[in-house]
Design a protein around this motif. Sequence first.
Motif, PDB file in Angstrom:
ATOM      1  N   LEU A   1      -0.602  -8.542  -8.535  1.00 57.91           N
ATOM      2  CA  LEU A   1       0.351  -9.604  -7.780  1.00 57.91           C
ATOM      3  C   LEU A   1      -0.549 -11.191  -7.298  1.00 57.91           C
ATOM      4  O   LEU A   1      -1.160 -10.474  -6.856  1.00 57.91           O
ATOM      5  CB  LEU A   1       0.786  -9.225  -7.225  1.00 57.91           C
ATOM      6  N   ASN A   2       0.180 -11.999  -8.072  1.00 59.61           N
ATOM      7  CA  ASN A   2      -0.795 -13.379  -8.009  1.00 59.61           C
ATOM      8  C   ASN A   2      -0.361 -14.403  -7.124  1.00 59.61           C
ATOM      9  O   ASN A   2       0.494 -15.041  -7.102  1.00 59.61           O
ATOM     10  CB  ASN A   2      -0.461 -14.207  -9.263  1.00 59.61           C
ATOM     11  N   TYR A   3      -0.338 -13.912  -5.898  1.00 61.99           N
ATOM     12  CA  TYR A   3       0.358 -14.695  -4.094  1.00 61.99           C
ATOM     13  C   TYR A   3      -0.966 -14.803  -3.465  1.00 61.99           C
ATOM     14  O   TYR A   3      -2.240 -14.344  -3.229  1.00 61.99           O
ATOM     15  CB  TYR A   3       1.436 -14.171  -3.707  1.00 61.99           C
ATOM     16  N   SER A   4      -1.257 -15.602  -2.421  1.00 63.23           N
ATOM     17  CA  SER A   4      -1.940 -16.698  -2.146  1.00 63.23           C
ATOM     18  C   SER A   4      -2.505 -14.665  -0.780  1.00 63.23           C
ATOM     19  O   SER A   4      -1.265 -15.158   0.075  1.00 63.23           O
ATOM     20  CB  SER A   4      -2.113 -17.915  -1.609  1.00 63.23           C
ATOM     21  N   GLY A   5      -3.441 -14.852  -0.342  1.00 58.54           N
ATOM     22  CA  GLY A   5      -3.175 -13.321   0.992  1.00 58.54           C
ATOM     23  C   GLY A   5      -3.305 -12.480   0.998  1.00 58.54           C
ATOM     24  O   GLY A   5      -3.192 -11.913   1.531  1.00 58.54           O
ATOM     25  N   ALA A   6      -3.433 -11.922  -0.601  1.00 59.10           N
ATOM     26  CA  ALA A   6      -2.670 -10.495  -0.688  1.00 59.10           C
ATOM     27  C   ALA A   6      -3.557  -9.512  -0.215  1.00 59.10           C
ATOM     28  O   ALA A   6      -4.945 -10.197  -0.934  1.00 59.10           O
ATOM     29  CB  ALA A   6      -2.287 -10.253  -2.092  1.00 59.10           C
ATOM     30  N   VAL A   7      -3.270  -8.898   0.903  1.00 61.03           N
ATOM     31  CA  VAL A   7      -4.288  -7.370   1.349  1.00 61.03           C
ATOM     32  C   VAL A   7      -3.987  -6.204   0.041  1.00 61.03           C
ATOM     33  O   VAL A   7      -5.052  -6.210  -0.052  1.00 61.03           O
ATOM     34  CB  VAL A   7      -3.463  -7.424   2.420  1.00 61.03           C
ATOM     35  N   ALA A   8      -3.062  -6.034  -0.722  1.00 61.75           N
ATOM     36  CA  ALA A   8      -3.158  -5.281  -1.563  1.00 61.75           C
ATOM     37  C   ALA A   8      -2.186  -5.726  -2.749  1.00 61.75           C
ATOM     38  O   ALA A   8      -2.021  -6.535  -1.832  1.00 61.75           O
ATOM     39  CB  ALA A   8      -3.111  -4.088  -1.018  1.00 61.75           C
ATOM     40  N   SER A   9      -2.248  -4.858  -3.481  1.00 66.22           N
ATOM     41  CA  SER A   9      -1.235  -5.022  -4.436  1.00 66.22           C
ATOM     42  C   SER A   9      -1.459  -4.069  -5.567  1.00 66.22           C
ATOM     43  O   SER A   9      -2.647  -3.353  -5.680  1.00 66.22           O
ATOM     44  CB  SER A   9      -1.932  -6.148  -5.393  1.00 66.22           C
ATOM     45  N   PRO A  10       0.029  -3.468  -5.984  1.00 67.71           N
ATOM     46  CA  PRO A  10       0.547  -2.893  -7.503  1.00 67.71           C
ATOM     47  C   PRO A  10      -0.697  -2.842  -8.251  1.00 67.71           C
ATOM     48  O   PRO A  10      -0.789  -4.327  -8.665  1.00 67.71           O
ATOM     49  CB  PRO A  10       1.509  -2.907  -7.421  1.00 67.71           C
TER      50      PRO A  10
ATOM     51  N   GLN B   1       0.464  -1.108  -0.296  1.00 66.18           N
ATOM     52  CA  GLN B   1       0.040   0.242  -0.067  1.00 66.18           C
ATOM     53  C   GLN B   1       0.804   1.452  -0.095  1.00 66.18           C
ATOM     54  O   GLN B   1       0.253   2.055   0.902  1.00 66.18           O
ATOM     55  CB  GLN B   1      -0.959  -0.062   1.236  1.00 66.18           C
ATOM     56  N   GLY B   2       1.925   1.458  -0.490  1.00 70.63           N
ATOM     57  CA  GLY B   2       2.860   1.947  -0.455  1.00 70.63           C
ATOM     58  C   GLY B   2       3.158   3.436  -1.699  1.00 70.63           C
ATOM     59  O   GLY B   2       3.272   4.215  -1.888  1.00 70.63           O
ATOM     60  N   GLY B   3       1.684   2.885  -2.878  1.00 72.29           N
ATOM     61  CA  GLY B   3       1.719   4.021  -3.805  1.00 72.29           C
ATOM     62  C   GLY B   3       0.801   2.943  -4.399  1.00 72.29           C
ATOM     63  O   GLY B   3      -0.298   2.717  -3.870  1.00 72.29           O
ATOM     64  N   SER B   4       0.969   2.748  -5.469  1.00 69.38           N
ATOM     65  CA  SER B   4      -0.603   2.914  -6.096  1.00 69.38           C
ATOM     66  C   SER B   4      -0.848   1.341  -5.999  1.00 69.38           C
ATOM     67  O   SER B   4      -0.509   0.221  -5.853  1.00 69.38           O
ATOM     68  CB  SER B   4      -0.439   2.228  -8.147  1.00 69.38           C
ATOM     69  N   GLN B   5      -1.955   1.376  -5.909  1.00 69.28           N
ATOM     70  CA  GLN B   5      -2.816  -0.541  -5.235  1.00 69.28           C
ATOM     71  C   GLN B   5      -3.954  -0.342  -5.274  1.00 69.28           C
ATOM     72  O   GLN B   5      -5.395   0.512  -5.549  1.00 69.28           O
ATOM     73  CB  GLN B   5      -2.161  -0.162  -4.436  1.00 69.28           C
ATOM     74  N   TRP B   6      -4.194  -1.956  -5.204  1.00 73.43           N
ATOM     75  CA  TRP B   6      -6.110  -2.287  -5.086  1.00 73.43           C
ATOM     76  C   TRP B   6      -5.763  -2.786  -3.973  1.00 73.43           C
ATOM     77  O   TRP B   6      -4.825  -3.486  -2.840  1.00 73.43           O
ATOM     78  CB  TRP B   6      -6.439  -3.390  -6.194  1.00 73.43           C
TER      79      TRP B   6
END
Length: 315
Positions: free
Chosen positions: A299-308, A91-96
């Motif tokens: 990003l494709n990884y299990s349990g991501a809270v947020a992602s670019p 969540q440091g930059g552009s994110q979902w």
Amino acid sequence: MSQEIPAFHDLPLQGGDPPFSAWGLWENNQLGALNHLTDENVLKAAQEIKTASLDLDAINPPLLGRVGFEHKLIKKAPRTINDDVISFNTQGGSQWDSFRHFAYQADKKFYCGVTQDDIHGEPKSAVNGIGQWAKMAIAGRGILIDYCDWAKERNISYEKLSTHAIPLEDIKSIIKERNLTIDKSCVQGDILFIRTGYMEAYKQLDSVGCEEVKTRFAWPGIGQSLETTEWLWKSQFAAVAADSPAFECTPCVDEKNLLHQILLAGWGTPIGELFDLETLSEICKKNNRWSFFFTSVPLNYSGAVASPPNALAIF
């Protein structure tokens, strides 16, 4: 076929659920409002055919005490080879924001009743994470509400790096003036982008200004109200995003309609933050066109809270 959407006054859908929640609406709860992006709807959006993501280290120092971006370049001597390792807060930059980011604070429940124990109790828990979004990708018709330029045209002055509640009536005026249609007769599942001017102002800061802003909990965004909540529900956006750190006005001007808990925990609607909408704004003005084909592969990884977002707007 399009999903039958309950009326706003029928929310919550089940007795005892949090206010405005729509738990159980979708067959695939892990996608939430992204269920709108069916093959049929994506094909409709593609008939309208620059990046919208910031550099991973663009917000420096990071906001709200988050861990900053770190890049380690590794020389693999004696062979002439390089590796590198990066570390960053998603969540440091552009994110979902995923559905495991923000819960109904009073109920302590995330989307569809998921709890902190569900998320933290099992190793590799994927519930409410972004992994399934990445597997299908986010693709559909994007629309840009360029509030920043619209306000400039009307000599509406506001502090772009501080609290400013964008009125719903202004949003509706922009939609009407740009000849945009947002209702069930259009492509259901539009992706809404609001340009507040936050990133335009941030990019003009010197190092002292960036240090001052990093702890400021005050940002422009759509103003919270019952009318705004009802409009968002009736519009049935597949996702929403802005160039500011929260999409909605911060601090909140109407706690009962705090959009983070309603959108993420109530409806399963992804929220995008700190998107880079500057180039997109220029292209829209040049073409006098405010809709576009939008793609994003988190990003494709299990349990991501947020992602670019790894996002593209295509004209």
